[in-house]
Design an enzyme around this catalytic site. Structure first.
Site, PDB file in Angstrom:
ATOM      1  N   ILE A  12       0.813  -1.229   0.000  1.00 54.85           N
ATOM      2  CA  ILE A  12       0.000   0.000   0.000  1.00 54.85           C
ATOM      3  C   ILE A  12       0.842   1.273   0.000  1.00 54.85           C
ATOM      4  CG2 ILE A  12      -1.929  -1.119   1.170  1.00 54.85           C
ATOM      5  CD1 ILE A  12      -1.000   0.628   3.677  1.00 54.85           C
ATOM      6  N   TYR A  13       2.149   1.172   0.118  1.00 60.40           N
ATOM      7  CA  TYR A  13       2.965   2.385   0.091  1.00 60.40           C
ATOM      8  C   TYR A  13       2.881   3.002  -1.305  1.00 60.40           C
ATOM      9  CZ  TYR A  13       5.195   0.990   4.527  1.00 60.40           C
ATOM     10  OH  TYR A  13       5.453   0.630   5.834  1.00 60.40           O
ATOM     11  N   SER A  14       2.246   4.162  -1.358  1.00 59.56           N
ATOM     12  CA  SER A  14       2.042   4.856  -2.634  1.00 59.56           C
ATOM     13  C   SER A  14       1.413   3.925  -3.671  1.00 59.56           C
ATOM     14  CB  SER A  14       3.351   5.459  -3.163  1.00 59.56           C
ATOM     15  OG  SER A  14       3.848   6.429  -2.260  1.00 59.56           O
ATOM     16  N   ALA A  15       0.437   3.134  -3.196  1.00 56.32           N
ATOM     17  CA  ALA A  15      -0.336   2.240  -4.070  1.00 56.32           C
ATOM     18  C   ALA A  15       0.562   1.297  -4.876  1.00 56.32           C
ATOM     19  CB  ALA A  15      -1.231   3.045  -5.000  1.00 56.32           C
TER      20      ALA A  15
END
Length: 345
Positions: free
Chosen positions: A62-65
């Site tokens: 989920i880090y920056s999608a």
């Protein structure tokens, strides 16, 4: 760089590891507040880390999608054999009803997606980003065990679990003969010592190593935040979305801890962040502390937290300044140390 065993496993990890929340955040407001390193900058940070002996890099889907994993994959291209990769899944990664959680369906898709973005065929440490109370732990652990047996994951960990979440999972692994968690990625800092009450004793008893996230208290222990001074312009604490989603810290308590850090920093000739990180490195169960860096200067400063140790009297001073009343039942148990010795004396 010092290397430590990861929990009860045979894997050795560096005392410091690099978090990639600052990678690829240019198009995401939440992660942009952390940093926005793209491939060239990220590659330079990885270069510096490897020169210093830091070879573990932590990310999440989920880090920056997913962009952080992509940038990390580009930064380590051609030297996969020199690095250890940890990443995480469980949180929502799409709009569908099954694009979230720790079900077999979602975990297998999440791992395949991370492998693709990272440009690798295995993940050294895969961690559940949070506990999924709607999926049986047996289903979750069975899926993870299958991924381990398939060679796609080497070691398992979890993150942000309660004590009972972790113990229930470990018991299920033992009962069913499945791969078990050897790491717990947890928030722990001089202004956030809740980890010590239950998760630290559990880690000691069960052989689960701590992978510490946000060791500088969500950006509060950088040495730039002090009584009567405005926040520095680059602080992530300017963003309400960031502060609301992170640990809450009372201002007066923060200043009390920073005052003690300032004293110890002057005595040691180290910076406030270096002292705060070194304090963590001396705590029981801590296998590795994840540092972040917007730029080369921050990275080199944080790397300076290793290769030396605080004196016992300095540790005791920081302990006293950061002490908080324990919640029940821990304050009650503390009265019977003969039968319930503390994890940290």
């Amino acid at each position: 760089m010092e290397y430590r065993k990861l929990g009860a496993s045979g894997l050795k990890v560096p005392a410091l590891s690099l978090g990639t929340g600052t990678f690829g955040g240019s198009n995401n407001a939440f992660f942009k507040a952390w940093g926005a390193n793209e491939a060239a900058e990220a590659t330079r940070l990885v270069d510096i880390c490897l020169e210093a002996g830091l070879n573990l890099f932590d990310s999440a889907d989920i880090y920056s999608a997913g962009r952080a994993e992509e940038v990390l994959g580009q930064a380590i291209k051609g030297r996969r054999d020199q690095v250890l990769i940890s990443t995480k899944g469980t949180f929502r990664a799409g709009d569908g009803p099954n694009d979230v959680g720790s079900s077999r369906h979602h975990l297998i898709r999440a791992v395949e997606g991370s492998l693709r973005r990272l440009g690798t065929d295995y993940i050294d440490l895969y961690q559940l980003h949070g506990f999924d109370a709607l999926t049986p732990v047996e289903e979750t652990l069975g899926a993870l065990d299958d991924l381990v047996r398939a060679g796609k994951i080497r070691y398992l960990g979890c993150s942000n679990f309660s004590g009972w979440h972790l113990m229930k999972s470990l018991a299920a692994s033992a009962r069913l003969g499945l791969a078990r968690y050897v790491a717990h990625q947890a928030y722990y800092s001089l202004v956030g010592r809740d980890y010590e009450h239950e998760l630290m004793p559990l880690g000691l008893d069960q052989g689960v190593g701590a992978v510490v996230w946000s060791p500088l208290g969500w950006g509060r222990l950088t040495g730039k935040i002090r009584r009567g001074q405005p926040l520095p312009e680059t602080s992530r604490l300017h963003a309400k979305d960031v502060t609301d989603r992170g640990p809450q810290v009372d201002d007066e308590y923060l200043y009390q801890v920073v005052d003690a850090l300032d004293e110890v920093a002057r005595e040691t000739g180290k910076t406030v962040p270096q002292v705060a990180l070194n304090w963590l490195l001396q705590r029981p169960t801590v296998a590795t502390v994840i540092i972040g860096a917007r730029n080369e200067e921050q990275l080199r400063q944080n790397l300076g937290a290793t290769g030396w140790n605080l004196a016992p009297a300095q540790v005791a001073r920081l302990d006293a300044a950061s002490a908080r009343p324990a919640p029940y039942p821990y304050w009650h148990q503390a009265q019977f140390a003969e039968r319930n010795p503390p994890a940290v004396s």
